[in-house]
Design an enzyme around this catalytic site. Structure first.
Site, PDB file in Angstrom:
ATOM      1  N   CYS A 122     -18.004   6.711 -13.110  1.00 36.86           N
ATOM      2  CA  CYS A 122     -19.051   6.963 -14.085  1.00 36.86           C
ATOM      3  C   CYS A 122     -18.705   6.305 -14.899  1.00 36.86           C
ATOM      4  O   CYS A 122     -19.649   6.624 -15.782  1.00 36.86           O
ATOM      5  CB  CYS A 122     -17.856   8.491 -13.964  1.00 36.86           C
ATOM      6  N   CYS A 134     -13.193   9.150 -13.488  1.00 37.15           N
ATOM      7  CA  CYS A 134     -13.969   8.368 -12.553  1.00 37.15           C
ATOM      8  C   CYS A 134     -14.663   7.210 -12.568  1.00 37.15           C
ATOM      9  O   CYS A 134     -14.658   6.492 -13.601  1.00 37.15           O
ATOM     10  CB  CYS A 134     -15.168   9.008 -11.835  1.00 37.15           C
ATOM     11  N   CYS A 189       0.221   3.310   2.513  1.00 32.39           N
ATOM     12  CA  CYS A 189       1.172   2.913   3.950  1.00 32.39           C
ATOM     13  C   CYS A 189       2.842   3.212   4.068  1.00 32.39           C
ATOM     14  O   CYS A 189       3.158   3.781   5.418  1.00 32.39           O
ATOM     15  CB  CYS A 189       0.974   1.093   4.189  1.00 32.39           C
ATOM     16  N   CYS A 195       1.112  -0.893   0.014  1.00 32.22           N
ATOM     17  CA  CYS A 195      -0.189  -0.131   0.250  1.00 32.22           C
ATOM     18  C   CYS A 195       0.803   1.167  -0.295  1.00 32.22           C
ATOM     19  O   CYS A 195       1.861   1.311   0.900  1.00 32.22           O
ATOM     20  CB  CYS A 195      -1.012   0.309   1.447  1.00 32.22           C
TER      21      CYS A 195
END
Length: 502
Positions: free
Chosen positions: A394, A391, A56, A53
């Site tokens: 979308c 998006c 992270c 991550c």
């Protein structure tokens, strides 16, 4: 094969290096010891993370630094590798990384603080203290410097006004500020205070500020408004860690975009500071890293990567007032621009894509320049999707939205199904809402200026049902164009094609 043998000195140095790399004040928790180490701890911060991550990884050095500092205060910080301890993370309902939780004797709550070292330290120190700390000569000096913003009430008795209101305030804002109270006459004398009084101690701007209004009748809201204003510096760097402070303020936000590596950065900030002080009651001022947040500059309609640049944003209405980038940013130009804004003399600069030369799809491609003409046409019902090109939600909605427009193509004079790229087009001030997420679906009935939020699922059938419930115009075509077959859609043939639903 030739073997290399380390000298004793090199061997010691290598061992020291390895030990240093492995040393950490962050505890590592596993399923076998999680309960034992967390449930009996009065206060511990736990990060649930994944090694891959990116967020992270960005947090890691700050988390380590905070752990080392908090160790001295006997506050523990721990982490759980959710790849290695998948079952443990699943049992704790972890759905994203990093997830940070504060545990008090095993009871969890979401961590609500910043993700930089000093912010983590400040937040956890607040969590370790009672809502209101009792202050004496032995701890008053240390307490006043324990955080950037500390509020202390000096009263003759803990039951005297405004102590009850102050205690309520502290309970409501214990995550935000440190609160102390003293009835110790020696402390009151040492501080030169006449009780009752409330004083804020800050590590920025004016370091000591006394509540200036009648205090006996002061209520929680009175203190909240006063402290909320004091908690925002005259001018400070804004980032993801402190943006929420400004977003929650009722004031507009003035951005000074700077290249942080520029030799005259501090000189520019210093030149703007008197302006920020003059208008502090009306506008919040910040400076921002223009290199790191260049996309934000574009979103505020600063189109050229030219620094320094200055822009004021009405956060409530999301309207932008950029200073012409061909002009120099100086104390004089910033003051003049801010004065015009406060006086209501400026008009917002609205970003818009060019008006399309033609509309070749069933869905009307709407842009900012023609928003009012199209959407506020009283003769038409209008259903608009506000989207962002990047998006994913979308993109998944697009085939269903196209299908909806196809269904009503023969009544486009009565109903407009439209879309607008909201990151490339600003809404005019006449619109009573701002777009906060994507996709946002709004329906404006014919003859009205009110907008209805669509909050149902994004299936074709649900969208059709919503339109037919709220449309004011007839959805039956008055004329069928010659050579154009009228198409009827039903749930049956619509569902034959697979559509993603959220």
């Amino acid at each position: 094969m030739r073997l290399s043998i380390l000298s004793p000195a090199l061997a010691v140095a290598f061992a020291t290096y390895v030990a240093a790399q492995d040393a950490s004040d962050v505890l590592t928790l596993t399923a076998s010891d999680f309960s034992a180490k967390v449930d009996n701890e009065p206060l511990i911060l736990v990060e649930f993370f994944a090694p891959w991550c990116g967020h992270c990884k960005a947090l890691a050095p700050h988390y380590e630094e905070a752990a080392t500092a908090l160790k001295e205060k006997d506050i523990k910080i721990a982490k759980v590798d959710c790849v290695d301890q998948a079952d443990l993370c699943q049992a704790n309902g972890i759905q994203g990384y990093p997830t940070l939780r504060v545990y008090k004797n095993g009871t969890p709550s979401d961590y609500q603080g910043p993700r930089k070292a000093d912010g983590i330290i400040s937040y956890m120190v607040k969590q370790s203290l009672p809502a209101v700390t009792e202050l004496t000569l032995s701890n008053i000096d240390e307490f006043k410097k324990a955080d950037k913003f500390v509020a202390v009430a000096y009263v003759s008795s803990a039951t005297d006004a405004p102590a009850p209101a102050f205690s309520q305030l502290a309970e409501a804002h214990r995550d935000d500020f440190l609160f102390g109270l003293s009835t110790d006459q020696d402390v009151i004398a040492a501080e030169g205070v006449t009780p009752p009084a409330v004083i804020v101690y800050r590590s920025f701007d004016e370091p000591r500020v006394t509540y200036p209004y009648p205090i006996v009748d002061a209520q929680v809201q009175d203190f909240e408004e006063w402290m909320g204003d004091l908690s925002i510096p005259v001018i400070d760097e804004v980032s993801s860690d402190n943006y929420a402070i400004y977003a929650s303020s009722s004031k507009p936000l003035a951005y000074l975009f700077l290249d942080p590596t520029a030799a005259n950065k501090e000189e520019i900030i210093a030149s703007v500071r008197p302006v920020a002080e003059e208008f502090k009651s009306k506008v919040n001022f910040v400076w921002i890293d223009a290199i790191k947040f260049g996309d934000h500059a574009k979103a505020l309609n600063l189109q050229e990567p030219k620094w320094p640049s200055f822009v004021i944003q009405d956060l409530e209405k999301q309207l932008k007032y950029p200073l012409d980038q061909s002009k120099d940013v100086s104390s004089e130009s910033v003051k003049d621009w801010t004065k015009q804004y406060v006086s209501g003399e400026l008009k917002p600069e609205l970003k818009s894509q060019p008006v399309p030369e033609s509309q070749d799809e069933s869905v009307y491609n709407l842009v900012g320049k023609e928003f009012e003409d199209v959407v506020f046409d009283d003769s038409k019902d209008v259903f608009v999707e506000f989207y962002a090109s990047w998006c994913g939600h979308c993109k998944r909605l697009k085939p269903t939205w196209d299908l909806l427009a196809d269904k009503y193509i023969n009544v486009k004079d009565q109903l407009v199904v439209a879309k607008m790229e909201a990151t490339e087009n600003d809404l005019p001030p006449s619109v009573p809402f701002r777009v906060a997420g994507f996709p946002t679906l709004k329906f404006k009935p014919a003859g009205s200026r009110d907008f209805l939020d669509y909050e149902g699922d994004r299936s074709f059938e649900s969208l059709v049902a919503f339109v037919e419930e709220h449309a004011k115009n007839s959805l039956e075509p008055s004329v069928v164009l010659e050579g154009q077959a009228q198409t009827h859609f039903s749930a049956g043939n619509a569902s034959a094609e697979k559509h993603d639903e959220l």
